[in-house]
Design a protein around this motif. Structure first.
Motif, PDB file in Angstrom:
ATOM      1  N   LEU A  46       6.793   2.606 -33.692  1.00  0.00           N
ATOM      2  CA  LEU A  46       7.505   3.207 -32.571  1.00  0.00           C
ATOM      3  C   LEU A  46       7.568   4.725 -32.712  1.00  0.00           C
ATOM      4  O   LEU A  46       7.375   5.464 -31.744  1.00  0.00           O
ATOM      5  CB  LEU A  46       8.916   2.634 -32.483  1.00  0.00           C
ATOM      6  CG  LEU A  46       9.019   1.171 -32.058  1.00  0.00           C
ATOM      7  CD1 LEU A  46      10.448   0.685 -32.185  1.00  0.00           C
ATOM      8  CD2 LEU A  46       8.522   0.995 -30.634  1.00  0.00           C
ATOM      9  N   VAL A  47       7.834   5.202 -33.924  1.00  0.00           N
ATOM     10  CA  VAL A  47       7.883   6.644 -34.169  1.00  0.00           C
ATOM     11  C   VAL A  47       6.515   7.268 -33.931  1.00  0.00           C
ATOM     12  O   VAL A  47       6.385   8.325 -33.302  1.00  0.00           O
ATOM     13  CB  VAL A  47       8.377   6.937 -35.598  1.00  0.00           C
ATOM     14  CG1 VAL A  47       8.238   8.420 -35.926  1.00  0.00           C
ATOM     15  CG2 VAL A  47       9.830   6.498 -35.757  1.00  0.00           C
ATOM     16  N   GLN A  48       5.458   6.612 -34.423  1.00  0.00           N
ATOM     17  CA  GLN A  48       4.103   7.140 -34.249  1.00  0.00           C
ATOM     18  C   GLN A  48       3.719   7.180 -32.773  1.00  0.00           C
ATOM     19  O   GLN A  48       3.110   8.148 -32.303  1.00  0.00           O
ATOM     20  CB  GLN A  48       3.110   6.296 -35.050  1.00  0.00           C
ATOM     21  CG  GLN A  48       3.233   6.467 -36.559  1.00  0.00           C
ATOM     22  CD  GLN A  48       2.334   5.517 -37.321  1.00  0.00           C
ATOM     23  OE1 GLN A  48       1.885   4.493 -36.782  1.00  0.00           O
ATOM     24  NE2 GLN A  48       2.059   5.843 -38.577  1.00  0.00           N
ATOM     25  N   LEU A  49       4.076   6.127 -32.045  1.00  0.00           N
ATOM     26  CA  LEU A  49       3.764   6.089 -30.613  1.00  0.00           C
ATOM     27  C   LEU A  49       4.506   7.193 -29.865  1.00  0.00           C
ATOM     28  O   LEU A  49       3.938   7.861 -28.996  1.00  0.00           O
ATOM     29  CB  LEU A  49       4.136   4.725 -30.036  1.00  0.00           C
ATOM     30  CG  LEU A  49       3.936   4.564 -28.521  1.00  0.00           C
ATOM     31  CD1 LEU A  49       2.473   4.805 -28.151  1.00  0.00           C
ATOM     32  CD2 LEU A  49       4.392   3.192 -28.061  1.00  0.00           C
ATOM     33  N   ALA A  50       5.779   7.406 -30.221  1.00  0.00           N
ATOM     34  CA  ALA A  50       6.544   8.466 -29.575  1.00  0.00           C
ATOM     35  C   ALA A  50       5.941   9.834 -29.849  1.00  0.00           C
ATOM     36  O   ALA A  50       5.864  10.697 -28.961  1.00  0.00           O
ATOM     37  CB  ALA A  50       8.004   8.434 -30.063  1.00  0.00           C
ATOM     38  N   ASN A  51       5.471  10.057 -31.087  1.00  0.00           N
ATOM     39  CA  ASN A  51       4.849  11.337 -31.432  1.00  0.00           C
ATOM     40  C   ASN A  51       3.558  11.545 -30.646  1.00  0.00           C
ATOM     41  O   ASN A  51       3.275  12.641 -30.158  1.00  0.00           O
ATOM     42  CB  ASN A  51       4.571  11.397 -32.940  1.00  0.00           C
ATOM     43  CG  ASN A  51       5.841  11.571 -33.746  1.00  0.00           C
ATOM     44  OD1 ASN A  51       6.853  12.032 -33.234  1.00  0.00           O
ATOM     45  ND2 ASN A  51       5.794  11.197 -35.016  1.00  0.00           N
ATOM     46  N   THR A  52       2.751  10.496 -30.537  1.00  0.00           N
ATOM     47  CA  THR A  52       1.498  10.584 -29.775  1.00  0.00           C
ATOM     48  C   THR A  52       1.778  10.888 -28.307  1.00  0.00           C
ATOM     49  O   THR A  52       1.137  11.750 -27.689  1.00  0.00           O
ATOM     50  CB  THR A  52       0.707   9.274 -29.886  1.00  0.00           C
ATOM     51  OG1 THR A  52       0.418   9.015 -31.255  1.00  0.00           O
ATOM     52  CG2 THR A  52      -0.599   9.358 -29.099  1.00  0.00           C
ATOM     53  N   ALA A  53       2.769  10.173 -27.742  1.00  0.00           N
ATOM     54  CA  ALA A  53       3.118  10.399 -26.336  1.00  0.00           C
ATOM     55  C   ALA A  53       3.641  11.805 -26.128  1.00  0.00           C
ATOM     56  O   ALA A  53       3.344  12.454 -25.112  1.00  0.00           O
ATOM     57  CB  ALA A  53       4.164   9.375 -25.885  1.00  0.00           C
ATOM     58  N   THR A  55       2.877  14.495 -27.862  1.00  0.00           N
ATOM     59  CA  THR A  55       1.746  15.427 -27.934  1.00  0.00           C
ATOM     60  C   THR A  55       1.023  15.482 -26.590  1.00  0.00           C
ATOM     61  O   THR A  55       0.669  16.564 -26.098  1.00  0.00           O
ATOM     62  CB  THR A  55       0.780  14.993 -29.050  1.00  0.00           C
ATOM     63  OG1 THR A  55       1.465  15.014 -30.303  1.00  0.00           O
ATOM     64  CG2 THR A  55      -0.419  15.933 -29.119  1.00  0.00           C
ATOM     65  N   SER A  56       0.813  14.317 -25.996  1.00  0.00           N
ATOM     66  CA  SER A  56       0.168  14.266 -24.682  1.00  0.00           C
ATOM     67  C   SER A  56       1.045  14.925 -23.622  1.00  0.00           C
ATOM     68  O   SER A  56       0.548  15.624 -22.731  1.00  0.00           O
ATOM     69  CB  SER A  56      -0.115  12.813 -24.293  1.00  0.00           C
ATOM     70  OG  SER A  56      -0.989  12.208 -25.220  1.00  0.00           O
ATOM     71  N   ARG A  57       2.361  14.716 -23.718  1.00  0.00           N
ATOM     72  CA  ARG A  57       3.275  15.334 -22.765  1.00  0.00           C
ATOM     73  C   ARG A  57       3.227  16.853 -22.847  1.00  0.00           C
ATOM     74  O   ARG A  57       3.178  17.552 -21.838  1.00  0.00           O
ATOM     75  CB  ARG A  57       4.702  14.845 -23.037  1.00  0.00           C
ATOM     76  CG  ARG A  57       5.749  15.399 -22.060  1.00  0.00           C
ATOM     77  CD  ARG A  57       7.129  15.438 -22.695  1.00  0.00           C
ATOM     78  NE  ARG A  57       7.155  16.277 -23.878  1.00  0.00           N
ATOM     79  CZ  ARG A  57       7.210  17.615 -23.854  1.00  0.00           C
ATOM     80  NH1 ARG A  57       7.227  18.264 -22.685  1.00  0.00           N
ATOM     81  NH2 ARG A  57       7.224  18.310 -24.968  1.00  0.00           N
ATOM     82  N   ALA A  58       3.209  17.383 -24.098  1.00  0.00           N
ATOM     83  CA  ALA A  58       3.166  18.835 -24.287  1.00  0.00           C
ATOM     84  C   ALA A  58       1.860  19.409 -23.739  1.00  0.00           C
ATOM     85  O   ALA A  58       1.850  20.480 -23.109  1.00  0.00           O
ATOM     86  CB  ALA A  58       3.321  19.173 -25.770  1.00  0.00           C
ATOM     87  N   ALA A  59       0.745  18.694 -23.970  1.00  0.00           N
ATOM     88  CA  ALA A  59      -0.543  19.163 -23.446  1.00  0.00           C
ATOM     89  C   ALA A  59      -0.536  19.160 -21.920  1.00  0.00           C
ATOM     90  O   ALA A  59      -1.043  20.091 -21.275  1.00  0.00           O
ATOM     91  CB  ALA A  59      -1.674  18.284 -23.981  1.00  0.00           C
ATOM     92  N   ALA A  60       0.056  18.124 -21.326  1.00  0.00           N
ATOM     93  CA  ALA A  60       0.139  18.045 -19.870  1.00  0.00           C
ATOM     94  C   ALA A  60       1.028  19.150 -19.319  1.00  0.00           C
ATOM     95  O   ALA A  60       0.761  19.720 -18.260  1.00  0.00           O
ATOM     96  CB  ALA A  60       0.669  16.674 -19.449  1.00  0.00           C
ATOM     97  N   GLU A  61       2.101  19.473 -20.053  1.00  0.00           N
ATOM     98  CA  GLU A  61       2.992  20.554 -19.629  1.00  0.00           C
ATOM     99  C   GLU A  61       2.265  21.895 -19.628  1.00  0.00           C
ATOM    100  O   GLU A  61       2.396  22.683 -18.689  1.00  0.00           O
ATOM    101  CB  GLU A  61       4.204  20.618 -20.556  1.00  0.00           C
ATOM    102  CG  GLU A  61       5.216  21.697 -20.175  1.00  0.00           C
ATOM    103  CD  GLU A  61       6.414  21.727 -21.119  1.00  0.00           C
ATOM    104  OE1 GLU A  61       7.112  22.747 -21.138  1.00  0.00           O
ATOM    105  OE2 GLU A  61       6.628  20.728 -21.833  1.00  0.00           O
ATOM    106  N   ASP A  62       1.477  22.142 -20.668  1.00  0.00           N
ATOM    107  CA  ASP A  62       0.705  23.388 -20.723  1.00  0.00           C
ATOM    108  C   ASP A  62      -0.295  23.449 -19.579  1.00  0.00           C
ATOM    109  O   ASP A  62      -0.471  24.494 -18.943  1.00  0.00           O
ATOM    110  CB  ASP A  62      -0.026  23.493 -22.065  1.00  0.00           C
ATOM    111  CG  ASP A  62       0.934  23.720 -23.228  1.00  0.00           C
ATOM    112  OD1 ASP A  62       2.074  24.148 -22.983  1.00  0.00           O
ATOM    113  OD2 ASP A  62       0.532  23.452 -24.385  1.00  0.00           O
ATOM    114  N   GLU A  63      -0.953  22.319 -19.321  1.00  0.00           N
ATOM    115  CA  GLU A  63      -1.946  22.288 -18.248  1.00  0.00           C
ATOM    116  C   GLU A  63      -1.278  22.476 -16.894  1.00  0.00           C
ATOM    117  O   GLU A  63      -1.814  23.150 -16.008  1.00  0.00           O
ATOM    118  CB  GLU A  63      -2.690  20.950 -18.276  1.00  0.00           C
ATOM    119  CG  GLU A  63      -3.780  20.814 -17.219  1.00  0.00           C
ATOM    120  CD  GLU A  63      -4.833  21.906 -17.333  1.00  0.00           C
ATOM    121  OE1 GLU A  63      -5.381  22.314 -16.285  1.00  0.00           O
ATOM    122  OE2 GLU A  63      -5.124  22.357 -18.467  1.00  0.00           O
TER     123      GLU A  63
END
Length: 280
Positions: A46-53, A55-63
């Motif tokens: 669960l922790v690993q999945l949250a971290n992966t999500a 990271t994707s959220r931060a990349a989407a925010e930058d984009e």
């Protein structure tokens, strides 16, 4: 045969009104159950999945931020071009409205002056972009150390360089970007889109407050308001057809009693002969 009127209650609801029967749900194509949630996943996963999500959220925010800034920079460029077209057309005594997609008219002076070209967007969109450009231009004058004459020259040179292909349109972001703050981006993005349409109730309230109904005449207002409020009755039909089977018998009985009370009130209501806002 006994007249049905004699069987009506004093409140207006017929005593023969059928008792509500919701014992057998109506079959529809909705799922009967949601997919199960796996609560047995190990904590590590669960922790690993949250971290992966995240990271994707931060990349989407930058984009999203990059796309938003580019969107506004291009809007400024559109506004600057439209503004210069207005200026050139005014110098030639020509109205440019027929250059826009929704007012295009072949053979007009403006179209001839533009060599047959026309804007691929509407007159309203062009003016919204001009408004965005005007806001950023005012900020450039206030915070960028430009004089009006120098700023006009810089923007004019920028447009001419783009027309000549001297550099890419990404340079518009370099020119306008420093003046696109988070607050200005939010406000100027809002300026590009129409406001939320008013609800039926808000429209009626506005009509009454202004004393200027959208439709003059009692019958026209009656038809208009009846149409506007039909959506409420449609919601009841939709609920019965698609959702009430997910409630208990007791829930449905309570809801049916409320509808019966509403029916009594509706039958007992009176027509208002003089609607507010109608001219004398």
């Amino acid at each position: 045969m006994t007249n049905a009127k004699t069987h009506e209650t004093a409140s207006g609801l017929a005593t023969s009104y059928a008792e509500p029967t919701f014992s057998s749900p109506m079959p529809i194509g909705l799922p009967t159950a949601l997919p199960p949630v796996h609560t047995e996943a190990p904590l590590m996963h669960l922790v690993q999945l949250a971290n992966t999500a995240n990271t994707s959220r931060a990349a989407a925010e930058d984009e999203l931020e990059r796309a938003g800034r580019a969107h506004l920079a291009y809007s400024c460029l559109v506004g600057a071009c439209v503004q210069q077209v207005y200026q050139l057309a005014s110098a030639n005594g020509v109205s440019i409205k027929t250059l826009f997609k929704n007012y295009y008219k072949e053979g007009t002076k403006a179209v001839k002056l533009a060599g047959g070209c026309s804007f691929a967007f509407t007159y309203e969109h062009g003016n919204k972009c001009r408004k965005v450009f005007d806001g950023v231009r005012a900020r450039m004058l206030k915070d960028g150390g430009y004089t009006p004459e120098r700023l006009e020259r810089v923007i004019g040179e920028h447009v001419q360089a783009l027309i000549a292909g001297a550099y890419g349109d990404v340079d518009s972001l370099l020119l306008f970007g420093p003046y696109l703050t988070a607050d200005s981006m939010r406000q100027e993005l809002l300026n590009l889109f129409p406001p939320t349409p008013p609800t039926a109730g808000e429209k009626v309230s506005e009509e009454v407050a202004n004393g200027q109904p959208l439709f003059t005449g009692w019958e026209a207002q009656r038809a208009h308001h009846k149409t506007e409020f039909l959506g409420f009755l449609s919601c009841i039909d939709t609920y019965i057809d698609q959702a009430c089977m997910y409630t208990t018998d007791a829930d449905r009985e309570e809801q049916a009693q409320r509808l019966e009370q509403a029916a009594r009130r509706l039958r007992a209501a009176h027509t208002q002969p003089d609607l507010p806002g109608l001219p004398e």
